[in-house]
Write an enzyme that holds these catalytic residues in place. Structure first.
Site, short mmCIF file in Angstrom:
data_model
loop_
_atom_site.label_atom_id
_atom_site.label_comp_id
_atom_site.label_asym_id
_atom_site.label_seq_id
_atom_site.Cartn_x
_atom_site.Cartn_y
_atom_site.Cartn_z
N LYS A 47 12.27 20.89 -3.18
CA LYS A 47 13.28 21.62 -2.38
C LYS A 47 14.67 21.33 -2.94
O LYS A 47 14.88 20.37 -3.69
CB LYS A 47 13.18 21.17 -0.93
CG LYS A 47 13.42 19.67 -0.75
CD LYS A 47 13.05 19.17 0.63
CE LYS A 47 13.29 17.67 0.74
NZ LYS A 47 12.82 17.13 2.03
N TYR A 277 46.17 13.34 -5.07
CA TYR A 277 46.68 13.84 -3.79
C TYR A 277 46.77 12.74 -2.74
O TYR A 277 45.86 11.91 -2.62
CB TYR A 277 45.77 14.95 -3.27
CG TYR A 277 45.78 16.20 -4.12
CD1 TYR A 277 46.97 16.82 -4.46
CD2 TYR A 277 44.59 16.75 -4.56
CE1 TYR A 277 46.96 17.99 -5.23
CE2 TYR A 277 44.57 17.91 -5.32
CZ TYR A 277 45.76 18.52 -5.65
OH TYR A 277 45.74 19.66 -6.40
C1 PLP Z 1 12.09 15.98 1.61
C2 PLP Z 1 10.83 15.66 2.31
C3 PLP Z 1 9.94 14.72 1.76
C4 PLP Z 1 10.27 13.84 0.57
O1 PLP Z 1 11.05 12.76 1.00
P1 PLP Z 1 11.52 11.62 -0.03
O2 PLP Z 1 12.12 10.58 0.85
O3 PLP Z 1 12.51 12.24 -0.95
O4 PLP Z 1 10.30 11.14 -0.74
C5 PLP Z 1 8.71 14.57 2.39
N1 PLP Z 1 8.39 15.29 3.49
C6 PLP Z 1 9.24 16.17 4.05
C7 PLP Z 1 8.82 16.91 5.28
C8 PLP Z 1 10.49 16.38 3.50
O5 PLP Z 1 11.33 17.24 4.07
#
Ligand code: PLP
Length: 391
Positions: A47, A277
């Site tokens: 994702k 800034y």
């Molecule tokens: C993003 C996500 C993961 C992965 O989590 P990590 O801590 O990056 O390993 C697993 N399950 C769900 C539902 C997520 O949204």
């Protein structure tokens, strides 16, 4: 030893700023995690554009490294991977009324279901005359998505009826952990207990899925009792540690992203010179300043102060506010051996600086640092090779 230390300025003459993504590191990390959780399967979360590394780049490298599944938040993210030719199973779990479930079903995207989606997915399956593959989600304590324990019996009964009608098949039951990055906290035990109860309720209602999955990266690496049939891992695959007290190297993981640029300007300034800034910082002695051409538009947090930056292999610190396009490093001496065009690494590679160090400087975590590297920073995909795998 591990990185072959590709010099992107030599490899890519036009390079000004780049997030260099090493696919060998991604493969290595997937293999490391897969070895650890075996016989459980591995779903890699790609994702948010593969946590900023490029969704397709990551998906391909993860599958080469032995990933069984890919995971996305949104159906749109999953569809893009399908359109790019990825054939592996993909689960998408965060939906809205606007989500196109029909397209997901047609493109063989598995759908996470927390409640309201089930009827819509079944209706889309009925129109298409194609069963939808779903993973039911139980909220065992995180308080985000997932059915409550109170709603779970009815959801599983309804899912059973749709399954009997041939409209869906329930391939998985999953939940997400809240505090797995702090392995000593008892809430993870409570969540695992609630999950087991949810599995029992589902079974009473005729639902026995092939894929029970719970563990994110921290649980995959610290809680074998959370592995079940599959783990869902993200941050570890990118070579980042989810734990405050253990580095990626401690976990046998290799950071997959190196953020590089070159020095845009160097100048000597007198004592009292204000920086950036707000003039929140003034130098107290004559010094030289290096200008780094990355700013908050590129994902460098504006709030970061005193953040580490490697120039020619030496670590200096940022001074003053990060601006939209740039920030300043105090070189600490008028005669610092730094010139325009010199190599700068913010984190990764052989800099000795991690995204977690930037997270610390910006009151956030490595996840946010890597994921928010902006679209203006080109991703350069490299492959340092698997030579070190044989050791
Ligand atoms: C993003 C996500 C993961 C992965 O989590 P990590 O801590 O990056 O390993 C697993 N399950 C769900 C539902 C997520 O949204």
């Amino acid at each position: 030893m591990s990185f072959t230390g590709a010099q992107p300025s030599a490899v890519h003459p036009g390079f000004e700023r780049a997030a260099i993504v090493d696919t060998a590191a991604i493969r290595h990390n997937v293999r490391t995690i897969a070895d650890y959780v075996r016989p459980a399967k591995v779903m890699v979360a790609v994702k948010a554009d593969g946590y900023g590394h490029g969704a397709l780049t990551t998906a391909q490298a993860a599958l080469e490294g032995g990933a069984d599944w890919l995971g996305t938040a949104h159906v749109t993210e999953a569809l893009s991977l399908r359109r790019a030719g990825i054939e592996a199973p993909i689960l998408a779990w965060l939906h809205t009324r606007g989500t196109n479930f029909a397209e997901a079903i047609e493109d063989h995207i598995d759908l996470g279901i927390s409640g309201w989606e089930l009827d819509e997915v079944a209706a889309a399956a009925s129109r298409l005359q194609t069963p939808a593959r779903v993973h039911l989600k139980i909220d065992t304590g995180l308080g985000r998505n997932g059915a409550t324990a109170a709603a779970w019996p009815e959801l599983t009964q309804r899912a059973y009826r749709y399954q009997e009608e041939g409209l869906i098949s329930v391939d998985g039951i999953f939940t997400h952990l809240a505090v797995a990055d702090e392995p000593d906290r008892r809430e993870t035990d409570e969540q695992l207990e609630a999950y087991r109860q949810a599995l029992a309720v589902a079974e009473e209602n005729g639902i026995v899925p092939d894929l029970r999955h719970v563990a994110n990266t921290p649980a995959a690496l610290s809680r074998p009792d959370a592995h079940f049939d599959m783990v869902r891992v993200g941050v570890g695959v990118y070579g980042e540690s989810p734990f405050a007290d253990r580095s990626a190297a401690d976990l046998g993981l290799k950071p997959a992203m190196e953020l590089r640029t070159t020095v845009a300007n160097v100048k000597r300034v007198p004592a009292g010179q204000g920086i950036s800034y707000g003039l929140t910082h003034r130098v107290d002695a004559p010094t030289a300043l290096a200008l780094i051409p990355l700013g908050y538009a590129d994902g460098i947090p504006r709030i970061a102060v005193h953040a580490p930056v490697s120039i020619n292999g030496h670590v200096y610190r940022s001074a003053g506010r990060v601006a939209m396009d740039q920030f300043v490093v105090d070189l600490g001496s008028e005669d610092a051996p730094v010139s325009v065009g010199d190599q700068v690494v913010l984190f990764g590679g052989e800099s000795g600086i991690s995204a977690a160090d930037w997270g610390e400087a910006a009151h956030t975590i490595n996840y946010e640092i890597i994921t928010r590297i902006g679209a203006r920073v080109p991703r350069i995909v490299t492959d340092s090779g698997d030579a070190t795998e044989a050791e």
